[in-house]
Design a protein around this motif. Structure first.
Motif, short mmCIF file in Angstrom:
data_model
loop_
_atom_site.label_atom_id
_atom_site.label_comp_id
_atom_site.label_asym_id
_atom_site.label_seq_id
_atom_site.Cartn_x
_atom_site.Cartn_y
_atom_site.Cartn_z
N GLY A 382 0.82 -1.21 0.00
CA GLY A 382 0.00 0.00 0.00
C GLY A 382 0.85 1.25 0.00
N LEU A 383 1.81 1.34 -0.91
CA LEU A 383 2.67 2.52 -0.95
C LEU A 383 2.00 3.66 -1.71
CD1 LEU A 383 5.35 3.80 -0.20
CD2 LEU A 383 6.33 2.86 -2.30
N GLY A 384 1.67 3.43 -2.95
CA GLY A 384 1.01 4.46 -3.75
C GLY A 384 0.21 3.84 -4.86
N GLY A 385 -0.71 4.59 -5.39
CA GLY A 385 -1.53 4.13 -6.50
C GLY A 385 -2.17 5.30 -7.19
N GLN A 400 -6.38 1.97 -0.91
CA GLN A 400 -5.82 1.85 0.43
C GLN A 400 -4.29 1.94 0.32
OE1 GLN A 400 -7.29 -1.98 1.63
NE2 GLN A 400 -9.42 -1.30 1.75
N VAL A 401 -3.81 3.16 0.18
CA VAL A 401 -2.38 3.41 -0.03
C VAL A 401 -1.98 4.68 0.69
CG1 VAL A 401 -2.23 2.20 -2.25
CG2 VAL A 401 -2.90 4.62 -2.19
N GLY A 402 -0.68 4.90 0.81
CA GLY A 402 -0.20 6.10 1.46
C GLY A 402 -0.25 7.33 0.58
N ALA A 403 -0.18 7.15 -0.73
CA ALA A 403 -0.24 8.27 -1.68
C ALA A 403 -1.19 7.90 -2.81
CB ALA A 403 1.14 8.59 -2.24
N VAL A 404 -2.16 8.74 -3.06
CA VAL A 404 -3.10 8.54 -4.16
C VAL A 404 -2.88 9.63 -5.19
CG1 VAL A 404 -5.52 8.36 -4.85
CG2 VAL A 404 -4.80 7.51 -2.61
N TRP A 405 -2.50 9.22 -6.40
CA TRP A 405 -2.35 10.18 -7.49
C TRP A 405 -3.60 10.15 -8.35
CZ3 TRP A 405 2.02 6.78 -6.63
CH2 TRP A 405 3.10 7.41 -6.00
N VAL A 406 -4.18 11.31 -8.58
CA VAL A 406 -5.42 11.42 -9.33
C VAL A 406 -5.12 12.04 -10.69
CG1 VAL A 406 -7.74 12.41 -9.41
CG2 VAL A 406 -6.78 11.62 -7.22
#
Length: 463
Positions: A382-385, A400-406
């Motif tokens: 769950g690092l980033g997604g 469910q990650v630490g960084a969400v890029w939109v």
């Protein structure tokens, strides 16, 4: 005891910033160090400078926050908080961003007033000798820059070496007060075990298997561009828009694989033979998980599930690689890996579930939002997604990650917290959120009247 106050460290941080004048030299060293394209290394050097400047600004304000008062319900007491450096911090960084990730850890440590021991990756910290003179790599150059500006001895220490010889003692040494580690989950478990014997603070930023979820309402051209960028930069799994994979193949044909110092290089060699072995046929196409066959491709290989035998698959892949190398002879002089796109994977496949630290992308279709979210979050990591969609509310609730890029993927900023959940670690680095983890907080309370009078007044009804 503080070696320097945060404001005193500010002057050293600002003095080291002139490394911007050496940006071309450091960028080239970074590329030689780890194999990434020179353009990426140049961008990393810009981020190095920005990170120094950011924490220099934060350090300037830390002294003003010292002895911050606490409001208490009893006027007989006065209280405030004292913040001191946590002490000596061990900083262990990986090979893929040798100097940048070192600065992510060193700059806040110095800003908080800590002494730091930086342990670079053994794959990116050695002397590279030629016939004339040794070439110092970037983390060692950082140490040299700090020495040139008279940073007090012992404040920043560079400790090259193998993990067993240099990294492990940092985790277990009684005089190292905290360890911050970026690397594999397997190594992190060993660090946690050693640190636990000393009840030592640990911050961990670990592996990932980040999804890129592309919905039907997405700008498909932008989605493809960001997906290609992400899967070249770091390994990614993609849960995708039905039309995405065909465009991914076309984009992969534009990727220039070459000497990373060449102009327009997009993908350089893997850092070492050991890391390159992670991309072997046996790792990417394990026979126990079904057979695959090559369906099309150019620079990138596109593979999908089939009844073709594994031996036939591997032979096809070897022939494809041989043909590719015949037109790119320089690729035989390094650990080069062609971008690989795999379609029609099942969620039980190792390639779908485990991190592959390189240009290997799994592509899987979905039909509903619930299915997409389930596929994206069905991972230990769950690092980033990333989520690509015009529906921003859907983007907020997806991963469910630490960084969400939109509607993008991979941009990081030193002003924002970075770290993962689940097997991707715990704690956050960067931003103002990291500084409290580098501080020891003491609560001071002062009585303004004698304890006897206070006791007498509070006990009076019972006398």
């Amino acid at each position: 005891m503080n070696l320097c106050s945060p404001s005193e460290f500010l002057s050293f941080l600002l003095t080291v910033i002139p490394i911007k004048e050496r940006k071309p030299e450091l960028a080239k060293l970074e590329t030689v160090d780890c194999g990434k394209p020179l353009k990426e290394s140049e961008a990393d050097m810009d981020d190095v400078i920005s990170c120094f400047e950011y924490y220099a600004d934060l350090a300037e304000g830390l002294d003003a926050k010292q002895k911050a008062p606490i409001s208490l319900p009893l006027t007989a007491f006065k209280s405030y908080v004292i913040k001191e450096p946590i002490g000596v911090v061990g900083l262990i960084v990986p090979w893929n961003y040798p100097l940048l990730m070192a600065i992510w850890k060193v700059a806040p440590a110095l800003a908080a007033g800590c002494a730091a021991i930086l342990k670079p990756s053994e794959l990116a910290s050695v002397y590279a000798f030629n016939l004339l003179a040794p070439v110092f790599m970037t983390c060692l150059e950082l140490g040299e820059a700090c020495r040139e500006v008279d940073l007090p001895a012992g404040v920043l220490n560079i400790l090259p070496g193998l993990g067993t010889d240099a990294g492990a003692p940092l985790a277990s040494h009684p005089r190292v007060d905290k360890v911050a580690f970026t690397g594999s989950t397997t190594t992190a478990i060993k660090i946690m075990t050693a640190a636990a014997q000393r009840v030592k603070s640990v911050t961990l930023e670990l592996g990932g298997k980040g999804p890129i979820v592309v919905f039907e309402d997405a700008d498909i051209d932008k989605a493809v561009e960001w997906t290609i960028f992400a899967f070249i930069m770091v390994a990614k799994s993609a849960v995708q828009h039905p039309a995405l994979w065909c465009m991914l193949v076309k984009w992969s044909e534009k990727i220039k694989i070459s000497d990373p110092l060449e102009e327009h290089c997009k993908l350089g060699p893997i850092v070492s033979k050991g890391q390159g072995d992670c991309y072997s046929d046996h790792h990417i196409f394990p026979g126990a998980q079904g057979d695959l066959h090559r369906s099309s491709g150019a620079h990138g290989d596109l593979w999908s599930c089939s009844a073709t035998t594994r031996e036939e698959l591997l032979q096809q892949r070897r022939l494809c690689r041989k043909e590719h190398l015949a037109t790119n002879e320089h690729l035989e002089k390094g650990y080069y890996v062609e971008p690989t796109i795999i379609t029609d994977v099942t969620i039980s496949m190792q390639i779908w579930r485990e991190e592959v630290f390189g240009p290997v992308l799994c592509v899987k279709t979905f039909t509903t939002e619930d299915e997409a979210i389930e596929l994206a979050n069905d991972t230990h990591y769950g690092l980033g997604g990333a989520v690509v969609s015009k529906d921003l509310e859907r983007c907020d609730r997806a991963l469910q990650v630490g960084a969400v890029w939109v509607n993008c993927s991979q941009p990081c900023f030193c002003q924002a917290p970075f770290g993962g959940v689940k097997w991707s670690g715990f704690g956050r680095e960067l931003g103002e959120w990291y500084l409290p983890k580098l501080s020891a907080i003491s609560w001071m309370i002062i009585v303004l009247i004698t304890c006897y009078i206070l006791f007498a007044e509070t006990q009076k009804p019972g006398i």
